[in-house]
Design an enzyme around this catalytic site. Structure first.
Site, PDB file in Angstrom:
ATOM      1  N   SER A 119       3.458  -5.920  -3.895  1.00  0.00           N
ATOM      2  CA  SER A 119       2.334  -6.719  -3.378  1.00  0.00           C
ATOM      3  C   SER A 119       2.742  -7.982  -2.631  1.00  0.00           C
ATOM      4  CB  SER A 119       1.386  -7.092  -4.519  1.00  0.00           C
ATOM      5  OG  SER A 119       0.626  -5.972  -4.900  1.00  0.00           O
ATOM      6  N   LYS A 122       1.046  -8.330   0.667  1.00  0.00           N
ATOM      7  CA  LYS A 122      -0.275  -8.917   0.951  1.00  0.00           C
ATOM      8  C   LYS A 122      -0.191 -10.221   1.750  1.00  0.00           C
ATOM      9  CE  LYS A 122      -2.817  -6.731  -2.845  1.00  0.00           C
ATOM     10  NZ  LYS A 122      -1.769  -5.976  -3.568  1.00  0.00           N
ATOM     11  N   SER A 176      -4.072 -10.533  -6.384  1.00  0.00           N
ATOM     12  CA  SER A 176      -3.426  -9.314  -5.898  1.00  0.00           C
ATOM     13  C   SER A 176      -4.369  -8.119  -6.001  1.00  0.00           C
ATOM     14  CB  SER A 176      -2.132  -9.043  -6.669  1.00  0.00           C
ATOM     15  OG  SER A 176      -1.194  -8.390  -5.861  1.00  0.00           O
TER      16      SER A 176
END
Length: 339
Positions: A119, A122, A176
């Site tokens: 993640s 992101k 997240s």
């Protein structure tokens, strides 16, 4: 830093609260509990994400650490000022600490290894969204397409939930939230495929030549990069005020489908009084291990910290704290020797 307000948002430090597992990591690891509770914060009003009609356009107020905009340039050597790097027992498989002010490499370990980044992706997702200059107050709707069928990660944003792009960006960066990140990409001009192409173009424009993105969430292990490349991405993301604000927001209350849900930052260090963090992002899938990137001020120096493939629940946090203590000790030693 821009100040924005929303009449339906609770942001602040969560008082003695158990962290809600981030959507990106929920199915991959057990819920983590921080070793100490954060100080109590003032209560504010919740964000409302409706499943019927969208809320009136509004912008969140966020709480962030002190941030300093500094350009980063790479340097090849580890400064002698910090002593022997071998004394720093970093457990993460790959790591990099970069002085954001002068570009000096303070510490590195397998910084050129190409590995999955989970993640941490992101941050690139957020930059591509903001680069398109969208209407952040416009609604986006969680759809069936946003359900994670690869890892089976859970989400409390049920299909049909409507929220603004800005609220989706907040949840993607702070907690997240996979469905929030995916729906942002899906609502991009040209759709998901065009969004992923834009992610890879952005990476190349930043000089991230060992980086490749295949999706906007990081759930696929085909999203890969190096610690060297991610330092460039963190430095670039740090120039976006909303990314700085949202990634260091400690918590928010969100009402969805008539229920009030509490979201927390996936990095417990943003609540620590001993850290001055300007940007933060965690990541985890089994193939990537625990990952953490931050922009912070340590020993009176703005630094970028990249920690990849950490094992265990707290290793990445432990590594960050070890780096901080090491730098502060070395800085104190230099000041003492000059006295």
């Amino acid at each position: 830093m821009r100040k924005t307000f929303i009449p339906a948002l609770l942001l602040g430090l969560a008082a003695v609260a158990v962290a809600v597992p981030p959507a990106a990591e929920a199915s991959q690891s057990k819920a983590r509990k921080t070793s100490k509770s954060a100080p109590a914060a003032k209560a504010a009003k919740p964000v409302k994400a409706s499943t019927s009609k969208p809320a009136t356009a509004s912008k969140p107020k966020v709480i962030s650490q002190n941030v300093r905009n500094s350009n980063v340039r790479r340097a090849s050597a580890v400064p002698a000022d910090f002593g022997e790097a071998q004394r720093l027992a970093v457990q993460s498989s790959a790591a990099l600490v970069l002085d954001q002010g002068n570009g000096e490499v303070i510490y590195q370990k397998n910084a050129s290894a190409v590995v999955p980044i989970a993640s941490i992706t992101k941050l690139m997702t957020a930059m591509v969204v903001l680069d398109s200059q969208p209407n952040l107050s416009a609604p986006v709707t969680i759809g069936e397409e946003d359900i994670d069928t690869l890892k089976g990660s859970r989400s409390r944003l049920s299909v049909g939930t409507v929220l603004t792009r800005e609220h989706a960006l907040l949840l993607a960066l702070m907690s997240s939230e996979n469905r929030a990140a995916h729906t942002l990409a899906r609502h991009y001009p040209g759709g998901l495929h065009a969004f992923v192409e834009a992610m890879n173009r952005k990476a190349r424009s930043l000089g991230m030549m060992d980086t490749h993105f295949q999706d906007p969430t990081g759930l696929t292990s085909n999203n890969v990069s190096t610690a060297n490349d991610l330092a460039k991405m963190v430095a670039a993301a740090h120039t976006y005020p909303l990314i700085r604000e949202f990634s260091t927001t400690s918590g928010a209350m969100v009402e969805t489908n008539g229920r009030l849900l509490e979201y927390h930052n996936t990095n417990a260090l943003v609540k620590s009084a001993t850290w001055d963090i300007g940007l933060s992002k965690t990541g985890y899938i089994q193939e990537a291990g625990k990952c953490l990137v931050m922009q912070a001020r340590v020993a009176e120096r703005p630094v970028v910290i990249v920690l990849l493939d950490s094992a265990g629940k707290m290793t990445r946090i432990g590594d960050a704290n070890r780096i901080k203590r090491w730098m502060e000790s070395a800085s104190l030693g230099r000041r003492t020797s000059r006295a």
